[in-house]
Design a protein around this motif. Structure first.
Motif, PDB file in Angstrom:
ATOM      1  N   GLY A 178       0.768  -1.235   0.000  1.00  0.00           N
ATOM      2  CA  GLY A 178       0.000   0.000   0.000  1.00  0.00           C
ATOM      3  C   GLY A 178       0.795   1.279   0.000  1.00  0.00           C
ATOM      4  N   ILE A 179       2.101   1.195  -0.283  1.00  0.00           N
ATOM      5  CA  ILE A 179       2.949   2.387  -0.380  1.00  0.00           C
ATOM      6  C   ILE A 179       3.133   2.722  -1.854  1.00  0.00           C
ATOM      7  CG2 ILE A 179       5.247   3.338   0.063  1.00  0.00           C
ATOM      8  CD1 ILE A 179       5.449   1.393   2.442  1.00  0.00           C
ATOM      9  N   ASP A 180       2.934   3.975  -2.220  1.00  0.00           N
ATOM     10  CA  ASP A 180       3.160   4.405  -3.599  1.00  0.00           C
ATOM     11  C   ASP A 180       4.650   4.238  -3.907  1.00  0.00           C
ATOM     12  OD1 ASP A 180       3.468   5.648  -6.031  1.00  0.00           O
ATOM     13  OD2 ASP A 180       2.435   7.503  -5.449  1.00  0.00           O
ATOM     14  N   PRO A 181       5.037   3.427  -4.908  1.00  0.00           N
ATOM     15  CA  PRO A 181       6.454   3.251  -5.221  1.00  0.00           C
ATOM     16  C   PRO A 181       7.177   4.562  -5.504  1.00  0.00           C
ATOM     17  CG  PRO A 181       5.162   1.591  -6.335  1.00  0.00           C
ATOM     18  CD  PRO A 181       4.175   2.561  -5.729  1.00  0.00           C
ATOM     19  N   ALA A 182       6.452   5.570  -5.942  1.00  0.00           N
ATOM     20  CA  ALA A 182       7.075   6.871  -6.201  1.00  0.00           C
ATOM     21  C   ALA A 182       7.563   7.530  -4.917  1.00  0.00           C
ATOM     22  CB  ALA A 182       6.092   7.787  -6.914  1.00  0.00           C
ATOM     23  N   GLN A 183       7.044   7.071  -3.761  1.00  0.00           N
ATOM     24  CA  GLN A 183       7.461   7.618  -2.468  1.00  0.00           C
ATOM     25  C   GLN A 183       8.716   6.925  -1.930  1.00  0.00           C
ATOM     26  OE1 GLN A 183       5.652  10.222  -0.721  1.00  0.00           O
ATOM     27  NE2 GLN A 183       4.911  10.371  -2.819  1.00  0.00           N
ATOM     28  N   LEU A 184       9.180   5.904  -2.621  1.00  0.00           N
ATOM     29  CA  LEU A 184      10.326   5.123  -2.168  1.00  0.00           C
ATOM     30  C   LEU A 184      11.599   5.964  -2.151  1.00  0.00           C
ATOM     31  CD1 LEU A 184      11.798   2.371  -1.602  1.00  0.00           C
ATOM     32  CD2 LEU A 184      11.869   2.053  -4.088  1.00  0.00           C
ATOM     33  N   THR A 185      12.316   5.946  -1.015  1.00  0.00           N
ATOM     34  CA  THR A 185      13.620   6.584  -0.931  1.00  0.00           C
ATOM     35  C   THR A 185      14.676   5.490  -1.046  1.00  0.00           C
ATOM     36  OG1 THR A 185      12.790   8.334   0.523  1.00  0.00           O
ATOM     37  CG2 THR A 185      15.165   8.009   0.465  1.00  0.00           C
ATOM     38  N   TYR A 186      15.330   5.438  -2.190  1.00  0.00           N
ATOM     39  CA  TYR A 186      16.260   4.356  -2.504  1.00  0.00           C
ATOM     40  C   TYR A 186      17.674   4.899  -2.644  1.00  0.00           C
ATOM     41  CZ  TYR A 186      18.243   0.240  -4.806  1.00  0.00           C
ATOM     42  OH  TYR A 186      19.015  -0.848  -5.116  1.00  0.00           O
ATOM     43  N   LEU A 187      18.607   4.291  -1.941  1.00  0.00           N
ATOM     44  CA  LEU A 187      20.000   4.720  -1.951  1.00  0.00           C
ATOM     45  C   LEU A 187      20.820   3.707  -2.745  1.00  0.00           C
ATOM     46  CD1 LEU A 187      21.961   6.852  -0.786  1.00  0.00           C
ATOM     47  CD2 LEU A 187      22.226   5.362   1.210  1.00  0.00           C
ATOM     48  N   PRO A 188      21.220   4.039  -3.976  1.00  0.00           N
ATOM     49  CA  PRO A 188      21.901   3.067  -4.832  1.00  0.00           C
ATOM     50  C   PRO A 188      23.387   2.925  -4.511  1.00  0.00           C
ATOM     51  CG  PRO A 188      21.648   5.135  -6.004  1.00  0.00           C
ATOM     52  CD  PRO A 188      20.971   5.317  -4.665  1.00  0.00           C
ATOM     53  N   ASN A 189      23.942   1.793  -4.910  1.00  0.00           N
ATOM     54  CA  ASN A 189      25.359   1.497  -4.736  1.00  0.00           C
ATOM     55  C   ASN A 189      25.860   0.718  -5.939  1.00  0.00           C
ATOM     56  OD1 ASN A 189      25.761   2.172  -1.665  1.00  0.00           O
ATOM     57  ND2 ASN A 189      23.907   0.945  -1.780  1.00  0.00           N
ATOM     58  N   ALA A 190      27.186   0.599  -6.020  1.00  0.00           N
ATOM     59  CA  ALA A 190      27.793  -0.153  -7.112  1.00  0.00           C
ATOM     60  C   ALA A 190      27.896  -1.637  -6.798  1.00  0.00           C
ATOM     61  CB  ALA A 190      29.177   0.400  -7.430  1.00  0.00           C
ATOM     62  N   GLY A 191      27.520  -2.049  -5.591  1.00  0.00           N
ATOM     63  CA  GLY A 191      27.606  -3.463  -5.234  1.00  0.00           C
ATOM     64  C   GLY A 191      27.105  -3.725  -3.836  1.00  0.00           C
ATOM     65  N   GLY A 192      26.945  -5.027  -3.508  1.00  0.00           N
ATOM     66  CA  GLY A 192      26.420  -5.411  -2.210  1.00  0.00           C
ATOM     67  C   GLY A 192      27.283  -4.944  -1.051  1.00  0.00           C
ATOM     68  N   GLY A 193      28.609  -4.917  -1.256  1.00  0.00           N
ATOM     69  CA  GLY A 193      29.515  -4.492  -0.190  1.00  0.00           C
ATOM     70  C   GLY A 193      29.265  -3.064   0.242  1.00  0.00           C
ATOM     71  N   GLU A 194      29.017  -2.184  -0.721  1.00  0.00           N
ATOM     72  CA  GLU A 194      28.757  -0.786  -0.385  1.00  0.00           C
ATOM     73  C   GLU A 194      27.443  -0.637   0.365  1.00  0.00           C
ATOM     74  OE1 GLU A 194      29.082   1.891  -3.660  1.00  0.00           O
ATOM     75  OE2 GLU A 194      31.083   1.189  -4.223  1.00  0.00           O
ATOM     76  N   SER A 195      26.450  -1.444   0.034  1.00  0.00           N
ATOM     77  CA  SER A 195      25.175  -1.336   0.732  1.00  0.00           C
ATOM     78  C   SER A 195      25.317  -1.779   2.180  1.00  0.00           C
ATOM     79  CB  SER A 195      24.083  -2.155   0.020  1.00  0.00           C
ATOM     80  OG  SER A 195      24.276  -3.536   0.164  1.00  0.00           O
ATOM     81  N   VAL A 196      26.212  -2.731   2.458  1.00  0.00           N
ATOM     82  CA  VAL A 196      26.470  -3.146   3.841  1.00  0.00           C
ATOM     83  C   VAL A 196      27.021  -1.973   4.641  1.00  0.00           C
ATOM     84  CG1 VAL A 196      27.872  -4.626   5.329  1.00  0.00           C
ATOM     85  CG2 VAL A 196      26.819  -5.571   3.266  1.00  0.00           C
ATOM     86  N   THR A 197      27.935  -1.233   4.042  1.00  0.00           N
ATOM     87  CA  THR A 197      28.500  -0.059   4.710  1.00  0.00           C
ATOM     88  C   THR A 197      27.415   0.957   5.030  1.00  0.00           C
ATOM     89  OG1 THR A 197      30.609  -0.356   3.557  1.00  0.00           O
ATOM     90  CG2 THR A 197      30.170   1.823   4.496  1.00  0.00           C
ATOM     91  N   ARG A 198      26.504   1.194   4.106  1.00  0.00           N
ATOM     92  CA  ARG A 198      25.394   2.137   4.327  1.00  0.00           C
ATOM     93  C   ARG A 198      24.496   1.658   5.463  1.00  0.00           C
ATOM     94  NH1 ARG A 198      25.760   6.648   0.524  1.00  0.00           N
ATOM     95  NH2 ARG A 198      26.241   5.812  -1.522  1.00  0.00           N
ATOM     96  N   LEU A 199      24.282   0.371   5.538  1.00  0.00           N
ATOM     97  CA  LEU A 199      23.425  -0.181   6.588  1.00  0.00           C
ATOM     98  C   LEU A 199      24.098  -0.063   7.956  1.00  0.00           C
ATOM     99  CD1 LEU A 199      22.235  -3.324   4.643  1.00  0.00           C
ATOM    100  CD2 LEU A 199      20.700  -1.593   5.605  1.00  0.00           C
ATOM    101  N   LEU A 200      25.364  -0.414   8.038  1.00  0.00           N
ATOM    102  CA  LEU A 200      26.057  -0.415   9.323  1.00  0.00           C
ATOM    103  C   LEU A 200      26.316   1.004   9.841  1.00  0.00           C
ATOM    104  CD1 LEU A 200      28.617  -3.338   8.800  1.00  0.00           C
ATOM    105  CD2 LEU A 200      26.340  -3.389   9.843  1.00  0.00           C
ATOM    106  N   SER A 201      26.372   1.962   8.912  1.00  0.00           N
ATOM    107  CA  SER A 201      26.571   3.354   9.327  1.00  0.00           C
ATOM    108  C   SER A 201      25.271   4.011   9.777  1.00  0.00           C
ATOM    109  CB  SER A 201      27.169   4.161   8.174  1.00  0.00           C
ATOM    110  OG  SER A 201      26.212   4.348   7.137  1.00  0.00           O
ATOM    111  N   GLY A 202      24.139   3.366   9.506  1.00  0.00           N
ATOM    112  CA  GLY A 202      22.841   3.946   9.845  1.00  0.00           C
ATOM    113  C   GLY A 202      22.277   4.830   8.763  1.00  0.00           C
ATOM    114  N   GLU A 203      22.992   4.943   7.649  1.00  0.00           N
ATOM    115  CA  GLU A 203      22.520   5.788   6.545  1.00  0.00           C
ATOM    116  C   GLU A 203      21.263   5.204   5.900  1.00  0.00           C
ATOM    117  OE1 GLU A 203      24.537   8.054   2.671  1.00  0.00           O
ATOM    118  OE2 GLU A 203      25.649   6.520   3.780  1.00  0.00           O
ATOM    119  N   ALA A 204      21.156   3.879   5.939  1.00  0.00           N
ATOM    120  CA  ALA A 204      19.974   3.188   5.406  1.00  0.00           C
ATOM    121  C   ALA A 204      19.368   2.327   6.497  1.00  0.00           C
ATOM    122  CB  ALA A 204      20.350   2.334   4.211  1.00  0.00           C
TER     123      ALA A 204
END
Length: 326
Positions: A178-204
């Motif tokens: 029930g969430i409008d996909p246009a409301q999605l805040t998505y933080l892209p990365n060049a790979g899975g490793g970078e997304s782990v860093t974003r998660l552990l830093s609290g950025e995502a």
């Protein structure tokens, strides 16, 4: 048809056919391919790179190829690698690709498409994992979705490139709850490793990526998986329920394959198809699939050509629904 039904229908198209009739052409011709190269159109460490390394290992162990080199060329959606492949003259060059590239070509408005390549084989399918940091207050999927509904823009989700499989799955889940996909805040990365860093830093607050890209961090207690996207639970994360088990009724699989340069002769194409066909039949490859928890999605020939065209049409539909393309 309502907008939501159209959106979910498109998601089904993206998954349909992955498990359908895998073809195995008869292998004709003998001998190892000397000096085979595998282009990974992304940073090292991600799913494409892992698949290319697995190919390198098994091809050499089975003496199907020798001196196999894996090299990387980073770029959003794999488009930089695609452009390089299109200009190549080397017959013994494979490019790792898959569902991510299908969407990346569309999103980046690439002049070159997969029609400018020679499809060789679809190889693997893989579930994605939805994770949160281990310290997150969200202990399960229900708690996360409740918070996300309450603050769609404030809950940042990270994953791979814009418009890749991670981004699309985030949009599909949003629409489903029930969430409008246009409301999605998505933080892209060049790979899975970078997304782990974003998660552990609290950025995502949450992340989506291939299970093999997150499994190590989950087992180390840094991340918590709250759902997987396949029709069955992952053997690597057997305690984590699927989205369908948790009442969402949504199944979504990534896939990966290989293509070669355009203008390949029939002889050169047959040599490459035979090599990956023999690889697919080998015990070593079956063990690799089991160890990585990858689905066997082997497909070659005209069926693979048609599959790519079907995926392109389905990706365009979903990306329109998310609002990433017109």
């Amino acid at each position: 048809m309502t907008r939501r039904r159209q959106f979910l229908f498109a998601s089904l198209l993206l998954t349909a056919g992955l498990a359908a009739g895998c073809t195995t052409p008869s292998a004709s011709g003998e001998g190892s391919i000397d000096g085979l190269r595998i282009l990974v159109p992304a940073k090292p460490g991600g799913g494409w790179h892992q698949t290319a390394q697995a190919l390198q290992d098994v091809l050499q162990r089975e003496k199907l190829a020798s001196g196999v080199q894996v090299f990387n060329l980073e770029g959003p959606g794999g488009v930089a690698g695609l452009n390089k492949l299109v200009g190549e003259k080397d017959d013994d060059l494979l490019m790792q690709m898959g569902k991510v590239m299908v969407a990346g070509i569309i999103n980046n408005k690439s002049e070159k498409t997969l029609k400018d390549t020679t499809p060789i084989a679809r190889l693997t399918g893989e579930s994605l994992a939805l994770v949160v940091p281990a310290e997150s207050p969200y202990r399960n999927l229900e708690q996360f979705l409740t918070a996300w509904r309450g603050d769609p823009k404030g809950i940042v989700i990270t994953g791979g490139y814009v418009a890749d499989v991670d981004h699309i799955l985030a949009g599909l889940i949003a629409d489903r709850v029930g969430i409008d996909p246009a409301q999605l805040t998505y933080l892209p990365n060049a790979g899975g490793g970078e997304s782990v860093t974003r998660l552990l830093s609290g950025e995502a607050k949450a992340g989506i990526s291939g299970i093999t890209e997150y499994a190590e961090h989950i087992k180390a207690g840094k991340l918590r998986a709250i759902a997987v996207s396949g029709s069955q639970r992952s053997k690597l994360l057997p305690e984590v329920k699927t989205l369908t088990e948790q009442g969402m009724g949504l199944t979504y699989l990534n896939w990966r394959g290989v293509v070669a340069r355009p203008g390949l002769s029939d002889e050169a194409k047959t040599r490459l198809v035979n090599a990956v066909t023999k690889l697919h039949a080998s015990p070593a490859w079956k063990q690799t699939l089991k160890a990585k928890d990858w689905d066997d999605a082997f497909l070659t020939g005209p069926e693979f050509d048609s599959y790519i065209e079907t995926e392109d049409a389905a990706a365009r539909k979903v990306l329109r629904e998310i609002g990433l393309v017109n």
